[in-house]
Write a protein that holds these residues in place. Structure first.
Motif, short mmCIF file in Angstrom:
data_model
loop_
_atom_site.label_atom_id
_atom_site.label_comp_id
_atom_site.label_asym_id
_atom_site.label_seq_id
_atom_site.Cartn_x
_atom_site.Cartn_y
_atom_site.Cartn_z
N ILE B 42 4.83 75.88 -14.06
CA ILE B 42 5.15 76.55 -15.32
C ILE B 42 6.58 76.22 -15.69
O ILE B 42 7.49 76.39 -14.88
CB ILE B 42 5.02 78.09 -15.21
N ASP B 43 6.76 75.78 -16.91
CA ASP B 43 8.09 75.57 -17.46
C ASP B 43 8.44 76.85 -18.22
O ASP B 43 7.65 77.33 -19.03
CB ASP B 43 8.04 74.37 -18.42
N ARG B 44 9.65 77.39 -17.94
CA ARG B 44 10.05 78.64 -18.59
C ARG B 44 9.99 78.55 -20.11
O ARG B 44 9.79 79.54 -20.80
CB ARG B 44 11.47 78.99 -18.14
N GLN B 45 10.21 77.33 -20.64
CA GLN B 45 10.24 77.15 -22.09
C GLN B 45 8.83 77.04 -22.69
O GLN B 45 8.68 77.02 -23.91
CB GLN B 45 11.00 75.88 -22.46
N SER B 46 7.81 76.93 -21.83
CA SER B 46 6.48 76.61 -22.36
C SER B 46 5.87 77.80 -23.09
O SER B 46 6.24 78.94 -22.88
CB SER B 46 5.56 76.18 -21.22
N GLU B 47 4.91 77.48 -23.94
CA GLU B 47 4.29 78.51 -24.78
C GLU B 47 2.97 79.02 -24.18
O GLU B 47 2.29 79.83 -24.79
CB GLU B 47 4.02 77.93 -26.18
N THR B 48 2.59 78.52 -23.01
CA THR B 48 1.30 78.93 -22.43
C THR B 48 1.35 80.36 -21.93
O THR B 48 2.42 80.91 -21.66
CB THR B 48 0.94 78.03 -21.23
N ARG B 49 0.17 80.99 -21.85
CA ARG B 49 0.07 82.36 -21.34
C ARG B 49 -0.97 82.43 -20.21
O ARG B 49 -1.47 83.51 -19.90
CB ARG B 49 -0.37 83.32 -22.46
N ASP B 50 -1.31 81.27 -19.62
CA ASP B 50 -2.33 81.25 -18.57
C ASP B 50 -1.86 81.94 -17.29
O ASP B 50 -0.66 82.03 -17.02
CB ASP B 50 -2.68 79.79 -18.21
N VAL B 51 -2.84 82.40 -16.50
CA VAL B 51 -2.57 82.96 -15.18
C VAL B 51 -3.06 81.96 -14.14
O VAL B 51 -4.13 81.36 -14.31
CB VAL B 51 -3.28 84.32 -15.01
N PHE B 52 -2.27 81.76 -13.07
CA PHE B 52 -2.58 80.73 -12.08
C PHE B 52 -2.95 81.36 -10.74
O PHE B 52 -2.22 82.22 -10.23
CB PHE B 52 -1.37 79.81 -11.89
N PHE B 53 -4.06 80.93 -10.17
CA PHE B 53 -4.46 81.35 -8.83
C PHE B 53 -4.15 80.22 -7.86
O PHE B 53 -4.55 79.07 -8.11
CB PHE B 53 -5.97 81.64 -8.79
N ILE B 54 -3.44 80.52 -6.76
CA ILE B 54 -3.12 79.47 -5.78
C ILE B 54 -4.27 79.39 -4.77
O ILE B 54 -4.40 80.23 -3.88
CB ILE B 54 -1.80 79.75 -5.05
N VAL B 55 -5.11 78.39 -4.93
CA VAL B 55 -6.27 78.22 -4.06
C VAL B 55 -5.82 77.59 -2.73
O VAL B 55 -6.26 77.99 -1.66
CB VAL B 55 -7.33 77.38 -4.77
N ARG B 56 -4.94 76.60 -2.83
CA ARG B 56 -4.33 76.03 -1.62
C ARG B 56 -2.88 75.72 -1.94
O ARG B 56 -2.57 75.31 -3.06
CB ARG B 56 -5.04 74.73 -1.20
N GLY B 57 -2.00 75.91 -0.93
CA GLY B 57 -0.58 75.59 -1.12
C GLY B 57 0.26 76.83 -1.35
O GLY B 57 -0.10 77.93 -0.91
N SER B 58 1.37 76.67 -2.05
CA SER B 58 2.29 77.78 -2.29
C SER B 58 3.22 77.41 -3.45
O SER B 58 3.31 76.24 -3.83
CB SER B 58 3.12 78.07 -1.03
#
Lengths: 232, 232
Positions: B42-58
């Protein structure tokens, strides 16, 4: 105290979408109590998990450090609520809360509060928005504390209050009453002396003007510029 | 990328109480994407409002100040989620998020996410607990920044990590890998040099011991005492 028929939870934002009869039922299950200005409502050390609705008055959320320093976390207006963290997670209180005016609160047991949240989507969503707003303002404060000097944090706090204040017919924000130095200091984690110095400096530069019990922001643009040049 | 049948939202804590068939349905409505370590999600400047689930990784939540200072707000482990603030309130992103390992994320549109929250009490409650935890840890950090010096904040951070680390058979916490100085610095808002100085000092006093890629806390009691004497 005796709760009169006129006491109701009508003005409490968290409950505003509920059916009035249902809300009255909740009001009957709450404990009602009055506090004078300065009186403590939640002691950080206490074992209670109740949630408090501010029916009349206002309250301040604070933490006192071992050295006696007061860190103000939030001001809760009439119609607001507090104490939800301990009710949600069952952990100890995170802070103390004191009345900042003559205040009437209705308190709900954690069981009643959790039932309200689980059974009413409007309550759950309003609570989510409230917590999201708390996370956002905390993040802002962490970034301010991590990246700005004390002088800039005071300027940023004056700007925040200016943006919330009503403006006169020339568009100049009128902050009234004039912010108490010790209160601003506790809000931005600095000393009263620093707040006094920054305000004098802003007055000398013609950016603010003290007028009876009001702080008039004469040059909002210049204040915004001072703050934005420092912000991340 | 193509989502294989083995990709699922099974390990995502927010969704763990949902019916598996329903969860699979949600997985199909998500967008799936891989990120390499260090890549921005996620870029702080971005206009997206999606929610992200971390399936693998961190992933790591950070804000960069105008002066280039990095303020780390949170580390999100596998099974966690992020991006919920903008989805909830529709306001801009509060921070940037980058992968800290090879990471597979599934992202839900704000509409899908809000539907999940409104229609599933378990999702709403887990989200409330998560936000409550964020408010609590932010409050702790605000108090640390407001009342402790940089040296004490580093000690407090080492103590926090020690209390979360597994202990050896003599009860000595083993923090592994050894904390990266710049990471600790970004967590407690100080410089790498300060972190290096405090760690050397703790080693000299026999409180910690560097052992290959592990920091062994030899004297947890004394570290706790150093921190508690400073804390509010």
């Amino acid at each position: 105290m005796t709760v009169t028929a006129t006491d109701s939870l009508e003005g409490v934002s968290l409950l505003e979408e509920l059916d009035p009869a249902y809300r009255l039922e909740i009001a009957r299950q709450c404990r009602w109590r009055r506090y004078g200005a300065g009186e403590q409502i939640i002691d950080r050390q206490s074992e209670t998990r109740d949630v408090f609705f501010i029916v009349r008055g206002s309250a301040r959320v604070v933490i006192y450090s071992a050295s006696g320093r007061e860190v103000t976390l939030d001001d809760i207006p009439e119609g607001g609520f507090f104490g939800e963290l301990a009710a949600l997670d069952g952990a100890p209180r995170s802070a103390s809360v004191m009345a900042t005016a003559d205040t009437l609160v209705a308190s709900a047991s954690p069981e009643l509060f959790l039932r309200l949240v689980r059974e009413n989507t409007s309550v759950a969503m309003t609570l989510l928005w409230r917590l999201a707003a708390m996370v956002r303002s905390s993040t802002e404060r962490i970034v301010d504390l991590s990246t700005l000097g004390a002088n800039n944090r005071v300027q940023a706090e004056i700007l925040r209050r200016a943006l919330e204040a009503p403006a006169d017919d020339q568009g100049r924000p009128r902050i009234s009453p004039i912010p108490v130095h010790s209160e601003v200091a506790s809000r931005v984690s600095t000393t009263r002396e620093t707040v006094a110095r920054v305000l004098s400096d802003l007055a000398r530069k013609g950016i603010v003007l003290r007028e009876r019990n009001t702080l008039v922001v004469l040059d909002l643009g210049r204040l915004e510029l001072m703050v934005s040049e420092m912000s991340p």
